[in-house]
Write an enzyme that holds these catalytic residues in place. Structure first.
Site, PDB file in Angstrom:
ATOM      1  N   CYS A   1     -20.501   8.360  17.896  1.00 43.58           N
ATOM      2  CA  CYS A   1     -19.143   7.836  18.001  1.00 43.58           C
ATOM      3  C   CYS A   1     -19.181   6.402  18.545  1.00 43.58           C
ATOM      4  O   CYS A   1     -19.813   6.152  19.574  1.00 43.58           O
ATOM      5  CB  CYS A   1     -18.320   8.725  18.923  1.00 43.58           C
ATOM      6  SG  CYS A   1     -16.680   8.060  19.228  1.00 43.58           S
TER       7      CYS A   1
ATOM      8  N   LYS B   1       9.096  -2.544 -14.455  1.00 40.79           N
ATOM      9  CA  LYS B   1       8.520  -1.262 -14.864  1.00 40.79           C
ATOM     10  C   LYS B   1       8.186  -0.489 -13.595  1.00 40.79           C
ATOM     11  O   LYS B   1       7.277  -0.849 -12.857  1.00 40.79           O
ATOM     12  CB  LYS B   1       7.274  -1.487 -15.718  1.00 40.79           C
ATOM     13  CG  LYS B   1       6.767  -0.216 -16.357  1.00 40.79           C
ATOM     14  CD  LYS B   1       5.746  -0.519 -17.441  1.00 40.79           C
ATOM     15  CE  LYS B   1       5.399   0.712 -18.265  1.00 40.79           C
ATOM     16  NZ  LYS B   1       4.876   1.811 -17.509  1.00 40.79           N
TER      17      LYS B   1
ATOM     18  N   LYS C   1       2.194  -5.732 -18.372  1.00 46.24           N
ATOM     19  CA  LYS C   1       1.618  -5.213 -17.126  1.00 46.24           C
ATOM     20  C   LYS C   1       1.039  -6.362 -16.318  1.00 46.24           C
ATOM     21  O   LYS C   1       0.290  -7.184 -16.856  1.00 46.24           O
ATOM     22  CB  LYS C   1       0.489  -4.231 -17.447  1.00 46.24           C
ATOM     23  CG  LYS C   1       0.960  -2.987 -18.158  1.00 46.24           C
ATOM     24  CD  LYS C   1       1.365  -1.946 -17.150  1.00 46.24           C
ATOM     25  CE  LYS C   1       1.219  -0.576 -17.738  1.00 46.24           C
ATOM     26  NZ  LYS C   1       0.263   0.271 -17.201  1.00 46.24           N
TER      27      LYS C   1
ATOM     28  N   TYR D   1      17.460   3.845 -16.294  1.00 45.04           N
ATOM     29  CA  TYR D   1      17.321   2.664 -17.152  1.00 45.04           C
ATOM     30  C   TYR D   1      17.684   2.911 -18.606  1.00 45.04           C
ATOM     31  O   TYR D   1      17.482   2.032 -19.428  1.00 45.04           O
ATOM     32  CB  TYR D   1      15.916   2.055 -17.051  1.00 45.04           C
ATOM     33  CG  TYR D   1      14.791   3.069 -17.211  1.00 45.04           C
ATOM     34  CD1 TYR D   1      14.612   3.754 -18.402  1.00 45.04           C
ATOM     35  CD2 TYR D   1      13.913   3.318 -16.170  1.00 45.04           C
ATOM     36  CE1 TYR D   1      13.594   4.667 -18.545  1.00 45.04           C
ATOM     37  CE2 TYR D   1      12.886   4.238 -16.303  1.00 45.04           C
ATOM     38  CZ  TYR D   1      12.735   4.909 -17.492  1.00 45.04           C
ATOM     39  OH  TYR D   1      11.734   5.821 -17.618  1.00 45.04           O
TER      40      TYR D   1
ATOM     41  N   ASP E   1       6.954   2.404 -11.191  1.00 42.11           N
ATOM     42  CA  ASP E   1       5.781   3.269 -11.272  1.00 42.11           C
ATOM     43  C   ASP E   1       6.094   4.617 -10.629  1.00 42.11           C
ATOM     44  O   ASP E   1       5.853   4.836  -9.451  1.00 42.11           O
ATOM     45  CB  ASP E   1       4.618   2.585 -10.541  1.00 42.11           C
ATOM     46  CG  ASP E   1       3.291   3.177 -10.945  1.00 42.11           C
ATOM     47  OD1 ASP E   1       3.259   3.962 -11.914  1.00 42.11           O
ATOM     48  OD2 ASP E   1       2.285   2.863 -10.291  1.00 42.11           O
TER      49      ASP E   1
ATOM     50  N   CYS F   1     -13.276  11.081  24.914  1.00 41.95           N
ATOM     51  CA  CYS F   1     -13.395   9.955  23.980  1.00 41.95           C
ATOM     52  C   CYS F   1     -12.065   9.182  24.038  1.00 41.95           C
ATOM     53  O   CYS F   1     -11.003   9.726  23.703  1.00 41.95           O
ATOM     54  CB  CYS F   1     -13.665  10.490  22.577  1.00 41.95           C
ATOM     55  SG  CYS F   1     -13.778   9.216  21.344  1.00 41.95           S
TER      56      CYS F   1
ATOM     57  N   CYS G   1     -17.520   6.503  22.243  1.00 41.47           N
ATOM     58  CA  CYS G   1     -18.033   7.233  23.408  1.00 41.47           C
ATOM     59  C   CYS G   1     -19.488   7.653  23.250  1.00 41.47           C
ATOM     60  O   CYS G   1     -20.059   8.253  24.155  1.00 41.47           O
ATOM     61  CB  CYS G   1     -17.154   8.453  23.693  1.00 41.47           C
ATOM     62  SG  CYS G   1     -17.338   9.748  22.458  1.00 41.47           S
TER      63      CYS G   1
ATOM     64  N   GLU H   1      13.594  -5.698 -17.486  1.00 36.21           N
ATOM     65  CA  GLU H   1      13.675  -4.832 -16.300  1.00 36.21           C
ATOM     66  C   GLU H   1      12.291  -4.732 -15.702  1.00 36.21           C
ATOM     67  O   GLU H   1      11.301  -5.012 -16.376  1.00 36.21           O
ATOM     68  CB  GLU H   1      14.118  -3.413 -16.710  1.00 36.21           C
ATOM     69  CG  GLU H   1      15.515  -3.342 -17.251  1.00 36.21           C
ATOM     70  CD  GLU H   1      15.780  -2.050 -18.028  1.00 36.21           C
ATOM     71  OE1 GLU H   1      14.976  -1.102 -17.928  1.00 36.21           O
ATOM     72  OE2 GLU H   1      16.780  -2.018 -18.752  1.00 36.21           O
TER      73      GLU H   1
ATOM     74  N   CYS I   1     -15.678  13.032  15.851  1.00 38.75           N
ATOM     75  CA  CYS I   1     -16.284  12.965  17.170  1.00 38.75           C
ATOM     76  C   CYS I   1     -15.796  14.203  17.924  1.00 38.75           C
ATOM     77  O   CYS I   1     -14.597  14.382  18.100  1.00 38.75           O
ATOM     78  CB  CYS I   1     -15.858  11.702  17.897  1.00 38.75           C
ATOM     79  SG  CYS I   1     -16.231  11.793  19.657  1.00 38.75           S
TER      80      CYS I   1
END
Ligand code: IVH
Length: 684
Positions: free
Chosen positions: A407, A116, A313, A226, A118, A431, A410, A114, A425
């Site tokens: 920024c 795994k 894994k 499972y 997470d 902007c 601008c 199967e 900003c």
């Protein structure tokens, strides 16, 4: 409706809802629209409220939550929840295989492989086919009872109906947040200036431990089962019990496979290495189980993990490449996000050219230098991240990256609030990405629903100097729109081509803008884009304060009295209304005729006994709910205000009223009345 009619209708609705749920969540099919489905559910909730004694533990109304759990009860697992040994190589795996062969004394056995998943391990017990208890893994011996939260997971059966299952059994599986949901939540958070959530697993785990199950319900978790446990189950193989789970209506990922030899296991591993990235959830490996249950029992377990199963894994998807530069993106709220520009590299099947760097702290933590060899990794997010620097290859003459001060769009000097990681900003008004971002936020479906306008047209309108804030949309005319030229990014991402707006589109856009004037107040409140005010917060504020004027007048403390409003939001709301630009925008929107008051269906006017007198409702009421009190006030000719002032006539006080309201009422000489006083007023 009498009780027996209620019972019949509840049964019928439950049956229908369960049928459509199953169709949607297990079989990926629909026969009803979302709206029709919601109507069934609403009717059920309504009838259950009327006949409280008829509400069953397995009612599909549990899916929407509503239970508040202050402290989760600790539950001892009937069978301890072990963990799995990990392997990272074929060599480790073949050693596991050798151990199994030695343990059984022969190599006549099958494996069941199967993925795994997470997420968060769950143990769920069923009694007489009804979901009885759902518990977290905890320390493996005891976990937390999170039943109301798990009941909100749509694919988790509440009642198995007819079937050949034992009276009592336990299923185990992995609850998870689908990647699509995780990305949606993060996009929403980004939209209102909240920090992004780190990954789907932590989010799922945090969600399952929330006290309010209705919030859990809104987060659309899912669960793959499972394993099946219980006394007297006579399955020969794990694969048979998986088949049984599917038969009984549990959701099992269809990715499993029986493998007759180690080389078939290797094929399974190879097959899923990249294919797993197309699955709707994060997976971090595969689980290899000896299929035969007697053989599992012969092999037994150590204190920590079974000897008949192991996890393989996958190495996390990472690559090494060169950092060519750092660019900076400016979001709608003015938040700056640094982005690593990389030498293109192949990572988990796709070419990666850019990676996210989050904020200035991250650049300092990594001590990044242009030209560095960096490690990039792919997680649940679409954009990979830079996780480290290969110091061996560092050019000793290189210097640390200095974060920008102005920024990039601008030129305005950036600011960073104390204790915050993100630079902003502050040039809200001009902007460009902020201007465009605010407009995009405003027109989205969940806000004013003028999506037909589209990003390119919006940009065209801004570039042409026709609009600068959402208020300007309402001044657009057919003459300005028809034939408007705007540029569209070419599909290959290189350059732009020029288009012009056709008559039909101009008319459609104007119609959509016009229609948006009748959007409800809560949508308007969300649309105006106050930082941290998402859809739910806007709904809460609208419901509590009832009008924009009331919110604008509310003090920091008044705001804290609204449901689920904390200091961060209260602070942001008061700052918004102090800002001159906001006031200009609000005036334009008011002129345009947008809804600045909540529209409640108050029913018919019953009397005028309250003669225009004003009321503030505060605290908890026993006889009549808050909403009903509000309706009664309006139906009898009264007004509702949200804060106590000298102008207020009555403070209608329930239990647990906040002390500040009480003090203010005394100070201003406002008459304080209780629920019975009020009922007397209207009954007379
Ligand atoms: S079987 C003895 N199957 O991995 C444990 N576990 O490290 C038997 N997990 O706590 C578990 N996908 O949360 C099993 N297909 C799968 C799984 C799986 C994920 C998780 C589970 C468990 C952890 C074990």
């Amino acid at each position: 409706m009498n009780e027996s009619e209620g019972r019949n209708r509840i049964e019928e609705l439950s049956r229908l809802i369960n049928y459509h749920n199953d169709l949607y969540y297990q079989k990926n099919r629909t026969e009803l629209s979302d709206f029709e489905f919601d109507q069934l559910l609403e009717e059920l909730i309504h009838i259950e409220k009327e006949f409280l004694n008829l509400k069953k533990d397995d009612s599909p109304s549990q899916r929407v939550g509503g239970t508040i759990t202050k402290n989760f009860e600790a539950v001892v697992h009937r069978y301890p929840m072990l963990s799995l040994g990990n392997t990272y190589s074929r060599k480790d795996l073949s050693e596991f295989h050798e151990r199994v062969v030695r343990g059984l004394g022969h190599s006549d056995f099958e494996y069941f492989c199967e993925l795994k998943f997470d997420g968060v391990a769950l143990s769920v017990t069923y009694k007489n086919g009804i979901l009885d208890k759902a518990v977290t893994r905890g320390d493996g011996v005891r976990g937390d009872n999170i039943t109301p939260n798990v009941k909100t997971i749509r694919s988790m059966p509440l009642n198995l109906g007819q079937g050949n299952f034992p009276q009592e059994f336990e299923v185990r599986g992995e609850a998870f947040m689908p990647l699509e949901v995780f990305r949606r939540i993060n996009a929403e958070r980004e939209d209102i200036g909240e920090e992004r959530l780190a990954n789907p697993r932590n989010t799922a785990s945090g969600t399952l431990k929330m006290q309010d199950s209705s919030i859990v319900a809104s987060r659309d978790l899912d669960c793959y089962l499972y394993s099946l446990l219980g006394e007297g189950l006579d399955y020969n193989n794990h694969s048979d019990s998986i088949e049984a789970l599917i038969q009984w209506g549990f959701k099992v990922s269809p990715t499993f496979r029986k493998c007759l030899s180690l080389s078939e296991v290797y094929n399974y591993i190879d097959y899923w290495e990249f294919k797993r990235l197309e699955l709707p959830l994060d997976t971090d490996g595969i689980v290899i189980k000896v299929n035969n249950i007697r053989q599992q029992q012969m092999l037994g377990a150590t204190a920590k993990s079974p000897r008949w199963a192991i996890a393989y894994k996958y190495k996390s998807e990472n690559a090494v490449t060169k950092l060519n530069g750092i660019t900076y993106q400016v979001g709608r709220t003015g938040a700056i996000t640094p982005v690593a520009e990389l030498e293109p590299v192949l990572l988990a099947g796709t070419t990666v050219k850019r990676a996210s760097l989050h904020n200035a702290n991250e650049i300092i933590r990594l001590d990044l230098r242009i030209g560095d060899e960096v490690f990039v990794e792919k997680g649940g997010e679409i954009i990979p991240k830079v996780t480290g620097v290969n110091l061996e290859y560092r050019n000793q003459k290189s210097v640390s990256v200095e974060y920008i001060k102005n920024c990039p769009e601008c030129g305005t000097l950036l600011v960073r609030a104390e204790g915050e990681a993100v630079h902003y900003c502050p040039n809200l008004r001009s902007c460009p990405p902020q201007v465009l971002g605010r407009l995009e936020h405003f027109i989205q479906r969940k806000a004013m629903n003028i999506e037909s306008l589209g990003r390119e047209t919006l940009r065209g309108l801004v570039d042409a100097g026709l609009i600068n804030d959402p208020g300007d949309l309402y001044a657009l005319t057919y003459e300005t729109l028809n034939g408007l030229e705007f540029s569209i990014e070419n599909t290959n991402g290189e350059g732009y081509s020029v288009r012009s707006l056709r008559e039909k589109s101009a008319t459609n856009i104007l119609e959509a803008i016009d229609k948006s004037r009748s959007s409800p107040f809560e949508n308007v409140l969300f649309a105006i884009g106050i930082r941290y005010v998402g859809q739910t917060v806007a709904e809460n504020l609208a419901d509590h304060f009832e009008s924009l004027d009331n919110i604008q007048r509310a003090t920091f403390d008044d705001l804290l009295e609204a449901p689920e409003i904390g200091e961060k939001i209260a602070q942001s709301v008061t700052a918004f209304f102090r800002n001159e630009e906001s006031i200009i925008l609000l005036n334009k929107l008011k002129q345009a005729g947008l809804n600045f008051d909540i529209q409640r269906s108050t029913g018919t006017v019953k009397s005028h006994v309250l003669g225009g007198k004003s009321f503030v409702i505060s605290g908890v009421f026993n006889r009549v709910g808050r909403d009903d009190l509000k309706a009664l006030i309006k139906q009898n000719g009264g007004k509702i205000l949200s804060s106590v002032s000298a102008k207020l006539d009555f403070l209608l006080a329930g239990d647990n009223m906040g002390p500040s309201k009480f003090e203010k009422a005394n100070k201003f000489g406002v008459t304080i009345i209780n629920e019975s006083d009020f009922m007397e007023m209207i009954e007379n």
